[in-house]
Design a protein around this motif. Sequence first.
Motif, PDB file in Angstrom:
ATOM      1  N   THR A  64       0.830  -1.212   0.000  1.00  0.00           N
ATOM      2  CA  THR A  64       0.000   0.000   0.000  1.00  0.00           C
ATOM      3  C   THR A  64       0.871   1.271   0.000  1.00  0.00           C
ATOM      4  OG1 THR A  64      -0.121   0.156   2.414  1.00  0.00           O
ATOM      5  CG2 THR A  64      -1.787  -1.223   1.319  1.00  0.00           C
ATOM      6  N   ILE A  65       2.185   1.100   0.172  1.00  0.00           N
ATOM      7  CA  ILE A  65       3.124   2.240   0.181  1.00  0.00           C
ATOM      8  C   ILE A  65       3.867   2.239  -1.153  1.00  0.00           C
ATOM      9  CG2 ILE A  65       5.165   3.199   1.326  1.00  0.00           C
ATOM     10  CD1 ILE A  65       4.286   1.719   3.857  1.00  0.00           C
ATOM     11  N   SER A  66       4.114   3.442  -1.697  1.00  0.00           N
ATOM     12  CA  SER A  66       4.733   3.518  -3.028  1.00  0.00           C
ATOM     13  C   SER A  66       6.107   2.833  -3.060  1.00  0.00           C
ATOM     14  CB  SER A  66       4.851   4.970  -3.479  1.00  0.00           C
ATOM     15  OG  SER A  66       5.649   5.688  -2.571  1.00  0.00           O
ATOM     16  N   SER A  67       6.852   2.893  -1.967  1.00  0.00           N
ATOM     17  CA  SER A  67       8.176   2.259  -1.948  1.00  0.00           C
ATOM     18  C   SER A  67       8.074   0.735  -1.858  1.00  0.00           C
ATOM     19  CB  SER A  67       8.992   2.772  -0.748  1.00  0.00           C
ATOM     20  OG  SER A  67       8.394   2.325   0.453  1.00  0.00           O
ATOM     21  N   GLY A  68       6.902   0.237  -1.437  1.00  0.00           N
ATOM     22  CA  GLY A  68       6.712  -1.210  -1.294  1.00  0.00           C
ATOM     23  C   GLY A  68       7.114  -1.743   0.072  1.00  0.00           C
ATOM     24  N   TYR A  69       7.672  -0.861   0.948  1.00  0.00           N
ATOM     25  CA  TYR A  69       8.129  -1.317   2.269  1.00  0.00           C
ATOM     26  C   TYR A  69       7.841  -0.262   3.328  1.00  0.00           C
ATOM     27  CZ  TYR A  69      10.528  -5.025  -0.167  1.00  0.00           C
ATOM     28  OH  TYR A  69      10.785  -6.113  -0.953  1.00  0.00           O
ATOM     29  N   ARG A  97      17.182   9.406   6.847  1.00  0.00           N
ATOM     30  CA  ARG A  97      18.194   8.570   6.182  1.00  0.00           C
ATOM     31  C   ARG A  97      17.971   7.089   6.497  1.00  0.00           C
ATOM     32  NH1 ARG A  97      23.587  10.717   8.342  1.00  0.00           N
ATOM     33  NH2 ARG A  97      24.512   9.067   7.113  1.00  0.00           N
ATOM     34  N   GLY A  98      17.573   6.807   7.718  1.00  0.00           N
ATOM     35  CA  GLY A  98      17.348   5.420   8.116  1.00  0.00           C
ATOM     36  C   GLY A  98      16.194   4.799   7.347  1.00  0.00           C
ATOM     37  N   LYS A  99      15.145   5.599   7.145  1.00  0.00           N
ATOM     38  CA  LYS A  99      13.984   5.099   6.385  1.00  0.00           C
ATOM     39  C   LYS A  99      14.415   4.807   4.944  1.00  0.00           C
ATOM     40  CE  LYS A  99       9.188   6.067   5.508  1.00  0.00           C
ATOM     41  NZ  LYS A  99       8.049   6.895   5.824  1.00  0.00           N
ATOM     42  N   GLU A 100      15.150   5.735   4.353  1.00  0.00           N
ATOM     43  CA  GLU A 100      15.620   5.542   2.972  1.00  0.00           C
ATOM     44  C   GLU A 100      16.553   4.327   2.883  1.00  0.00           C
ATOM     45  OE1 GLU A 100      15.424  10.310   1.886  1.00  0.00           O
ATOM     46  OE2 GLU A 100      17.374   9.352   2.157  1.00  0.00           O
ATOM     47  N   TYR A 101      17.415   4.186   3.884  1.00  0.00           N
ATOM     48  CA  TYR A 101      18.349   3.054   3.897  1.00  0.00           C
ATOM     49  C   TYR A 101      17.577   1.732   3.957  1.00  0.00           C
ATOM     50  CZ  TYR A 101      21.763  -0.279   5.652  1.00  0.00           C
ATOM     51  OH  TYR A 101      22.547  -1.393   5.817  1.00  0.00           O
ATOM     52  N   GLY A 102      16.555   1.685   4.811  1.00  0.00           N
ATOM     53  CA  GLY A 102      15.771   0.455   4.959  1.00  0.00           C
ATOM     54  C   GLY A 102      15.125   0.033   3.651  1.00  0.00           C
ATOM     55  N   VAL A 103      14.549   1.002   2.943  1.00  0.00           N
ATOM     56  CA  VAL A 103      13.898   0.687   1.666  1.00  0.00           C
ATOM     57  C   VAL A 103      14.955   0.266   0.643  1.00  0.00           C
ATOM     58  CG1 VAL A 103      12.586   1.648  -0.261  1.00  0.00           C
ATOM     59  CG2 VAL A 103      11.923   2.200   2.091  1.00  0.00           C
ATOM     60  N   LYS A 104      16.072   0.987   0.604  1.00  0.00           N
ATOM     61  CA  LYS A 104      17.117   0.672  -0.386  1.00  0.00           C
ATOM     62  C   LYS A 104      17.716  -0.714  -0.128  1.00  0.00           C
ATOM     63  CE  LYS A 104      20.847   2.823  -2.941  1.00  0.00           C
ATOM     64  NZ  LYS A 104      20.403   2.152  -4.151  1.00  0.00           N
ATOM     65  N   GLU A 105      17.845  -1.082   1.138  1.00  0.00           N
ATOM     66  CA  GLU A 105      18.377  -2.413   1.445  1.00  0.00           C
ATOM     67  C   GLU A 105      17.501  -3.525   0.885  1.00  0.00           C
ATOM     68  OE1 GLU A 105      21.708  -2.190   2.112  1.00  0.00           O
ATOM     69  OE2 GLU A 105      21.334  -3.839   3.490  1.00  0.00           O
ATOM     70  N   MET A 106      16.208  -3.237   0.778  1.00  0.00           N
ATOM     71  CA  MET A 106      15.289  -4.251   0.270  1.00  0.00           C
ATOM     72  C   MET A 106      15.165  -4.212  -1.248  1.00  0.00           C
ATOM     73  SD  MET A 106      14.696  -5.526   3.088  1.00  0.00           S
ATOM     74  CE  MET A 106      13.649  -6.823   2.505  1.00  0.00           C
TER      75      MET A 106
END
Length: 120
Positions: free
Chosen positions: A24-29, A38-47
């Motif tokens: 339901t979120i555009s990033s998928g996570y 930065r932590g939120k962006e890192y979490g999505v990028k890690e996935m």
Amino acid sequence: MNTIKKTCICCPMGCELIIKKDDTISSGYSVKGHSCRRGKEYGVKEMTDPDRVISGTIKIKNSHISRLPVKTSAPIPNSKIGECLSFFNSIEVSAPIKRGDIVYKNLLNTNIDLIALRKA
Ligand code: SF4
């Protein structure tokens, strides 16, 4: 299986992230446990597209040292890390070299360069 814990490595605080698949979120996570953006962006990028700045050493000739410490100029995809480390063992540069010099351009066709970390 859809929830993963990871430590954010963007700063020394090392927040523990909880990352969940969420279509339901555009990033998928969804990401929880971060203390900053930065932590939120890192979490999505890690996935979705994990990458790392890689450091190592390469052979150098005409110098008092036999191997030159280097690092990539930007993060490279995790899928290329093994190939990158093997490549470090296949190249040789020649002194003199200054700290910060680009010793190899366009590493593995990534448009990322290899930077000298010391004078030699
Ligand atoms: S989430 Fe922010 S504060 Fe926490 S480790 Fe990552 S960068 Fe540092």
